[in-house]
Write a protein that holds these residues in place. Structure first.
Motif, PDB file in Angstrom:
ATOM      1  N   CYS A  59      47.474  49.256  54.123  1.00  0.00           N
ATOM      2  CA  CYS A  59      47.651  50.012  55.365  1.00  0.00           C
ATOM      3  C   CYS A  59      46.868  49.406  56.526  1.00  0.00           C
ATOM      4  O   CYS A  59      47.214  49.625  57.680  1.00  0.00           O
ATOM      5  CB  CYS A  59      47.265  51.476  55.164  1.00  0.00           C
ATOM      6  N   SER A  60      45.838  48.611  56.216  1.00  0.00           N
ATOM      7  CA  SER A  60      45.044  47.978  57.282  1.00  0.00           C
ATOM      8  C   SER A  60      44.498  46.635  56.781  1.00  0.00           C
ATOM      9  O   SER A  60      44.444  46.383  55.578  1.00  0.00           O
ATOM     10  CB  SER A  60      43.880  48.891  57.686  1.00  0.00           C
ATOM     11  N   SER A  61      44.092  45.827  57.725  1.00  0.00           N
ATOM     12  CA  SER A  61      43.531  44.528  57.346  1.00  0.00           C
ATOM     13  C   SER A  61      42.211  44.715  56.604  1.00  0.00           C
ATOM     14  O   SER A  61      41.883  43.938  55.700  1.00  0.00           O
ATOM     15  CB  SER A  61      43.340  43.633  58.572  1.00  0.00           C
ATOM     16  N   GLN A  62      41.449  45.741  56.929  1.00  0.00           N
ATOM     17  CA  GLN A  62      40.186  45.982  56.234  1.00  0.00           C
ATOM     18  C   GLN A  62      40.422  46.317  54.764  1.00  0.00           C
ATOM     19  O   GLN A  62      39.693  45.848  53.891  1.00  0.00           O
ATOM     20  CB  GLN A  62      39.397  47.118  56.901  1.00  0.00           C
ATOM     21  N   HIS A  63      41.471  47.057  54.454  1.00  0.00           N
ATOM     22  CA  HIS A  63      41.775  47.371  53.066  1.00  0.00           C
ATOM     23  C   HIS A  63      42.224  46.117  52.313  1.00  0.00           C
ATOM     24  O   HIS A  63      41.911  45.955  51.136  1.00  0.00           O
ATOM     25  CB  HIS A  63      42.843  48.466  52.982  1.00  0.00           C
ATOM     26  N   ARG A  64      42.941  45.233  52.988  1.00  0.00           N
ATOM     27  CA  ARG A  64      43.345  43.957  52.370  1.00  0.00           C
ATOM     28  C   ARG A  64      42.097  43.128  52.042  1.00  0.00           C
ATOM     29  O   ARG A  64      41.950  42.612  50.936  1.00  0.00           O
ATOM     30  CB  ARG A  64      44.269  43.181  53.302  1.00  0.00           C
ATOM     31  N   ILE A  65      41.175  43.042  52.983  1.00  0.00           N
ATOM     32  CA  ILE A  65      39.933  42.283  52.793  1.00  0.00           C
ATOM     33  C   ILE A  65      39.104  42.897  51.667  1.00  0.00           C
ATOM     34  O   ILE A  65      38.618  42.180  50.773  1.00  0.00           O
ATOM     35  CB  ILE A  65      39.130  42.230  54.118  1.00  0.00           C
ATOM     36  N   ASP A  66      38.947  44.213  51.686  1.00  0.00           N
ATOM     37  CA  ASP A  66      38.170  44.897  50.641  1.00  0.00           C
ATOM     38  C   ASP A  66      38.763  44.653  49.255  1.00  0.00           C
ATOM     39  O   ASP A  66      38.042  44.374  48.293  1.00  0.00           O
ATOM     40  CB  ASP A  66      38.112  46.406  50.902  1.00  0.00           C
ATOM     41  N   SER A  67      40.077  44.760  49.156  1.00  0.00           N
ATOM     42  CA  SER A  67      40.743  44.572  47.877  1.00  0.00           C
ATOM     43  C   SER A  67      40.563  43.143  47.354  1.00  0.00           C
ATOM     44  O   SER A  67      40.278  42.929  46.172  1.00  0.00           O
ATOM     45  CB  SER A  67      42.230  44.903  48.017  1.00  0.00           C
ATOM     46  N   ASN A  68      40.705  42.163  48.231  1.00  0.00           N
ATOM     47  CA  ASN A  68      40.516  40.763  47.818  1.00  0.00           C
ATOM     48  C   ASN A  68      39.068  40.490  47.431  1.00  0.00           C
ATOM     49  O   ASN A  68      38.806  39.736  46.479  1.00  0.00           O
ATOM     50  CB  ASN A  68      40.978  39.812  48.922  1.00  0.00           C
ATOM     51  N   ASN A  69      38.113  41.091  48.141  1.00  0.00           N
ATOM     52  CA  ASN A  69      36.698  40.941  47.774  1.00  0.00           C
ATOM     53  C   ASN A  69      36.426  41.540  46.393  1.00  0.00           C
ATOM     54  O   ASN A  69      35.678  40.960  45.600  1.00  0.00           O
ATOM     55  CB  ASN A  69      35.789  41.588  48.817  1.00  0.00           C
ATOM     56  N   ASP A  70      37.022  42.689  46.110  1.00  0.00           N
ATOM     57  CA  ASP A  70      36.853  43.317  44.795  1.00  0.00           C
ATOM     58  C   ASP A  70      37.416  42.434  43.688  1.00  0.00           C
ATOM     59  O   ASP A  70      36.805  42.294  42.625  1.00  0.00           O
ATOM     60  CB  ASP A  70      37.523  44.693  44.768  1.00  0.00           C
ATOM     61  N   LYS A  71      38.581  41.829  43.916  1.00  0.00           N
ATOM     62  CA  LYS A  71      39.171  40.921  42.924  1.00  0.00           C
ATOM     63  C   LYS A  71      38.261  39.716  42.687  1.00  0.00           C
ATOM     64  O   LYS A  71      38.067  39.286  41.550  1.00  0.00           O
ATOM     65  CB  LYS A  71      40.545  40.426  43.395  1.00  0.00           C
ATOM     66  N   ARG A  72      37.699  39.172  43.765  1.00  0.00           N
ATOM     67  CA  ARG A  72      36.827  38.009  43.646  1.00  0.00           C
ATOM     68  C   ARG A  72      35.553  38.353  42.878  1.00  0.00           C
ATOM     69  O   ARG A  72      35.043  37.562  42.099  1.00  0.00           O
ATOM     70  CB  ARG A  72      36.497  37.434  45.017  1.00  0.00           C
ATOM     71  N   LYS A  73      35.030  39.576  43.077  1.00  0.00           N
ATOM     72  CA  LYS A  73      33.832  39.999  42.347  1.00  0.00           C
ATOM     73  C   LYS A  73      34.073  39.990  40.848  1.00  0.00           C
ATOM     74  O   LYS A  73      33.202  39.612  40.073  1.00  0.00           O
ATOM     75  CB  LYS A  73      33.410  41.408  42.781  1.00  0.00           C
ATOM     76  N   VAL A  74      35.244  40.419  40.426  1.00  0.00           N
ATOM     77  CA  VAL A  74      35.581  40.438  39.005  1.00  0.00           C
ATOM     78  C   VAL A  74      35.597  39.014  38.457  1.00  0.00           C
ATOM     79  O   VAL A  74      35.010  38.729  37.399  1.00  0.00           O
ATOM     80  CB  VAL A  74      36.940  41.135  38.760  1.00  0.00           C
ATOM     81  N   ILE A  75      36.239  38.106  39.172  1.00  0.00           N
ATOM     82  CA  ILE A  75      36.310  36.710  38.734  1.00  0.00           C
ATOM     83  C   ILE A  75      34.921  36.078  38.725  1.00  0.00           C
ATOM     84  O   ILE A  75      34.546  35.391  37.770  1.00  0.00           O
ATOM     85  CB  ILE A  75      37.274  35.912  39.634  1.00  0.00           C
ATOM     86  N   ASP A  76      34.129  36.335  39.768  1.00  0.00           N
ATOM     87  CA  ASP A  76      32.768  35.790  39.830  1.00  0.00           C
ATOM     88  C   ASP A  76      31.918  36.301  38.678  1.00  0.00           C
ATOM     89  O   ASP A  76      31.100  35.568  38.126  1.00  0.00           O
ATOM     90  CB  ASP A  76      32.110  36.135  41.166  1.00  0.00           C
ATOM     91  N   LYS A  77      32.097  37.555  38.286  1.00  0.00           N
ATOM     92  CA  LYS A  77      31.344  38.131  37.171  1.00  0.00           C
ATOM     93  C   LYS A  77      31.701  37.433  35.869  1.00  0.00           C
ATOM     94  O   LYS A  77      30.815  37.100  35.069  1.00  0.00           O
ATOM     95  CB  LYS A  77      31.640  39.631  37.081  1.00  0.00           C
TER      96      LYS A  77
END
Length: 145
Positions: A40-58
């Motif tokens: 719904c917003s660019s901030q939600h897109r950014i947040d979602s991608n950051n969350d995905k990256r955190k999983v991979i980084d972990k």
């Protein structure tokens, strides 16, 4: 004076059906401006991608931690009096030190014995006697291929 060709941004008259935002904790329904839009917003897109990256980084961080631990264990065992005297170690010592047999960087095969050598960084380990559970540790030098 030369006039530059200006490119005008084109807008589509196409309309899209309402969608539910793809961000897990957002239940906002929105009208996308593009058929590919899922947030719904660019901030939600950014947040979602950051969350995905955190999983991979972990996952990567956990693997690196286990691999470093394995290497430290191999260094400790290869310097032990038992290993120096006998030239091998028993699986009991590896298990006691919590060696993780599932974690390694790459596998090579010994040409003479056709045995699998599992490497953590430059230290490798392979089974020399399955019945007695004896392992040999080797160090791969940088100039070896």
């Amino acid at each position: 004076m030369i006039k530059k060709n200006s490119i005008k941004k084109r807008f589509s008259n196409r309309t899209y059906p309402r969608k539910l935002c793809k961000k897990p904790d957002c239940n906002i329904e929105f009208v996308p401006t593009d058929g590919r839009q899922v947030y719904c917003s660019s901030q939600h897109r950014i947040d979602s991608n950051n969350d995905k990256r955190k999983v991979i980084d972990k996952i990567e961080s956990d693997f690196t931690s286990r691999a470093k631990s394995n290497e430290k264990i191999l260094i400790k065992i290869i310097g032990s009096p038992f290993y120096i005297k006998n030239g091998f170690t028993h699986s009991i010592f590896l298990e006691h030190e919590c060696y993780d047999f599932e974690t390694f960087h790459f596998i090579e095969y010994d040409e003479e014995t056709d045995r699998e050598i599992q490497f953590c960084y430059k230290h490798g380990i392979y089974l020399i006697d399955a019945e007695k559970k004896y392992f040999k540790i080797i160090i791969k030098e940088k100039n070896e291929d």
